[in-house]
Scaffold this motif. Structure first.
Motif, PDB file in Angstrom:
ATOM      1  N   GLU A   1      23.170 -37.231 -84.766  1.00 42.65           N
ATOM      2  CA  GLU A   1      23.206 -38.660 -85.110  1.00 42.65           C
ATOM      3  C   GLU A   1      24.099 -39.443 -84.143  1.00 42.65           C
ATOM      4  N   ILE A   2      25.269 -38.898 -83.806  1.00 38.66           N
ATOM      5  CA  ILE A   2      26.162 -39.610 -82.878  1.00 38.66           C
ATOM      6  C   ILE A   2      25.502 -39.732 -81.508  1.00 38.66           C
ATOM      7  N   LEU A   3      24.774 -38.701 -81.099  1.00 39.38           N
ATOM      8  CA  LEU A   3      24.048 -38.753 -79.833  1.00 39.38           C
ATOM      9  C   LEU A   3      22.943 -39.794 -79.895  1.00 39.38           C
ATOM     10  N   ARG A   4      22.210 -39.842 -81.005  1.00 38.34           N
ATOM     11  CA  ARG A   4      21.144 -40.830 -81.184  1.00 38.34           C
ATOM     12  C   ARG A   4      21.699 -42.255 -81.091  1.00 38.34           C
ATOM     13  N   GLN A   5      22.882 -42.458 -81.650  1.00 35.03           N
ATOM     14  CA  GLN A   5      23.503 -43.784 -81.607  1.00 35.03           C
ATOM     15  C   GLN A   5      24.046 -44.118 -80.217  1.00 35.03           C
ATOM     16  N   ALA A   6      24.560 -43.114 -79.508  1.00 34.73           N
ATOM     17  CA  ALA A   6      25.179 -43.339 -78.192  1.00 34.73           C
ATOM     18  C   ALA A   6      24.146 -43.501 -77.072  1.00 34.73           C
ATOM     19  N   ALA A   7      22.977 -42.876 -77.225  1.00 33.45           N
ATOM     20  CA  ALA A   7      21.989 -42.823 -76.141  1.00 33.45           C
ATOM     21  C   ALA A   7      21.543 -44.194 -75.627  1.00 33.45           C
ATOM     22  N   PRO A   8      21.209 -45.163 -76.490  1.00 33.01           N
ATOM     23  CA  PRO A   8      20.740 -46.447 -75.942  1.00 33.01           C
ATOM     24  C   PRO A   8      21.778 -47.139 -75.047  1.00 33.01           C
ATOM     25  N   GLY A   9      23.024 -47.155 -75.453  1.00 32.89           N
ATOM     26  CA  GLY A   9      24.064 -47.776 -74.628  1.00 32.89           C
ATOM     27  C   GLY A   9      24.284 -47.027 -73.331  1.00 32.89           C
ATOM     28  N   HIS A  10      24.212 -45.695 -73.423  1.00 32.16           N
ATOM     29  CA  HIS A  10      24.424 -44.891 -72.216  1.00 32.16           C
ATOM     30  C   HIS A  10      23.290 -45.087 -71.209  1.00 32.16           C
ATOM     31  N   VAL A  11      22.052 -45.042 -71.685  1.00 34.92           N
ATOM     32  CA  VAL A  11      20.932 -45.215 -70.754  1.00 34.92           C
ATOM     33  C   VAL A  11      20.955 -46.618 -70.163  1.00 34.92           C
ATOM     34  N   SER A  12      21.382 -47.595 -70.935  1.00 31.14           N
ATOM     35  CA  SER A  12      21.510 -48.955 -70.412  1.00 31.14           C
ATOM     36  C   SER A  12      22.574 -49.009 -69.310  1.00 31.14           C
ATOM     37  N   ALA A  13      23.699 -48.321 -69.516  1.00 29.05           N
ATOM     38  CA  ALA A  13      24.762 -48.289 -68.506  1.00 29.05           C
ATOM     39  C   ALA A  13      24.290 -47.575 -67.243  1.00 29.05           C
ATOM     40  N   VAL A  14      23.551 -46.480 -67.403  1.00 26.81           N
ATOM     41  CA  VAL A  14      23.020 -45.748 -66.245  1.00 26.81           C
ATOM     42  C   VAL A  14      22.038 -46.632 -65.487  1.00 26.81           C
ATOM     43  N   ARG A  15      21.140 -47.265 -66.210  1.00 27.43           N
ATOM     44  CA  ARG A  15      20.141 -48.119 -65.572  1.00 27.43           C
ATOM     45  C   ARG A  15      20.822 -49.266 -64.819  1.00 27.43           C
ATOM     46  N   GLN A  16      21.751 -49.951 -65.482  1.00 25.93           N
ATOM     47  CA  GLN A  16      22.420 -51.108 -64.868  1.00 25.93           C
ATOM     48  C   GLN A  16      23.254 -50.704 -63.654  1.00 25.93           C
ATOM     49  N   ALA A  17      23.972 -49.594 -63.762  1.00 26.68           N
ATOM     50  CA  ALA A  17      24.885 -49.192 -62.686  1.00 26.68           C
ATOM     51  C   ALA A  17      24.188 -48.464 -61.547  1.00 26.68           C
ATOM     52  N   PHE A  18      23.036 -47.887 -61.805  1.00 23.75           N
ATOM     53  CA  PHE A  18      22.411 -47.006 -60.822  1.00 23.75           C
ATOM     54  C   PHE A  18      21.005 -47.454 -60.436  1.00 23.75           C
ATOM     55  N   PHE A  19      20.053 -47.299 -61.339  1.00 27.26           N
ATOM     56  CA  PHE A  19      18.658 -47.509 -60.981  1.00 27.26           C
ATOM     57  C   PHE A  19      18.313 -48.964 -60.696  1.00 27.26           C
ATOM     58  N   ASP A  20      18.910 -49.905 -61.397  1.00 25.43           N
ATOM     59  CA  ASP A  20      18.599 -51.314 -61.158  1.00 25.43           C
ATOM     60  C   ASP A  20      19.086 -51.795 -59.799  1.00 25.43           C
ATOM     61  N   ARG A  21      19.933 -51.035 -59.156  1.00 23.25           N
ATOM     62  CA  ARG A  21      20.465 -51.419 -57.843  1.00 23.25           C
ATOM     63  C   ARG A  21      19.633 -50.859 -56.691  1.00 23.25           C
ATOM     64  N   LEU A  22      18.672 -49.988 -57.024  1.00 28.19           N
ATOM     65  CA  LEU A  22      17.875 -49.326 -55.991  1.00 28.19           C
ATOM     66  C   LEU A  22      16.427 -49.806 -56.027  1.00 28.19           C
TER      67      LEU A  22
END
Length: 169
Positions: A116-137
């Motif tokens: 459950e904690i992973l399910r709750q954390a995943a959306p924010g984490h993937v958003s941070a990864v996307r914003q910091a990494f993939f959206d810049r490439l």
């Protein structure tokens, strides 16, 4: 018999461009890891390495992995893994189970609370990864970077049984 040692071979110093690339990589990797760690600490109360362990467990059959396999996949020492699992157990997110076929072996098992904690954390984490990494490439940069990182990882992955690997320490 000549016992004089041969002169040491001159190091292949990095070119200016290689030096810039290496320093840019090190700078970006450090900033990215810090960015993701702070986001997960703030939003989920866990460091990035713990998130990675939970992800491995949720993707494993029956949400369980042998501790040695978990250490190998995470590329961390057994003592660091043991400390991390102890903290995750304290939080109620993971439990250890003895391995029935190997008295010395143990499994790490993701609990329902950990899931459950992973399910709750995943959306924010993937958003941070996307914003910091993939959206810049660009898509081309993403492809080239992925290809390069796979080549580097493959070249660094030891093939011999006696290799000095973190998860064997």
């Amino acid at each position: 018999m000549n016992t004089a040692s041969a002169p040491a071979e001159e190091p292949r110093w990095l070119t200016d461009e290689e030096q810039r690339t290496w320093r840019a990589y090190m700078h970006a990797a450090t900033l990215l890891e810090d960015h993701l760690d702070r986001q997960l600490q703030r939003d989920a109360g866990m460091p990035h390495v713990y998130y990675g362990l939970l992800v491995q467990l949720v993707e494993a059959p029956r949400r369980r992995l042998r501790m040695t396999e978990l250490a190998m996949n995470a590329k961390i020492t057994r003592s660091r893994l043991s400390h991390a699992i102890a903290r995750l157990e304290k939080n109620g997110w993971v439990r250890r189970e003895d391995c029935p076929s190997d008295r010395r072996g143990q499994f790490a098992v993701l609990t329902d609370e950990g899931h459950e904690i992973l399910r709750q954390a995943a959306p924010g984490h993937v958003s941070a990864v996307r914003q910091a990494f993939f959206d810049r490439l660009t898509p081309e940069q993403n492809q080239a970077l992925g290809d390069a990182m796979r080549v580097i990882a493959e070249g660094l992955q030891p093939k011999d049984a006696g290799a000095d690997l973190p998860w064997l320490r």
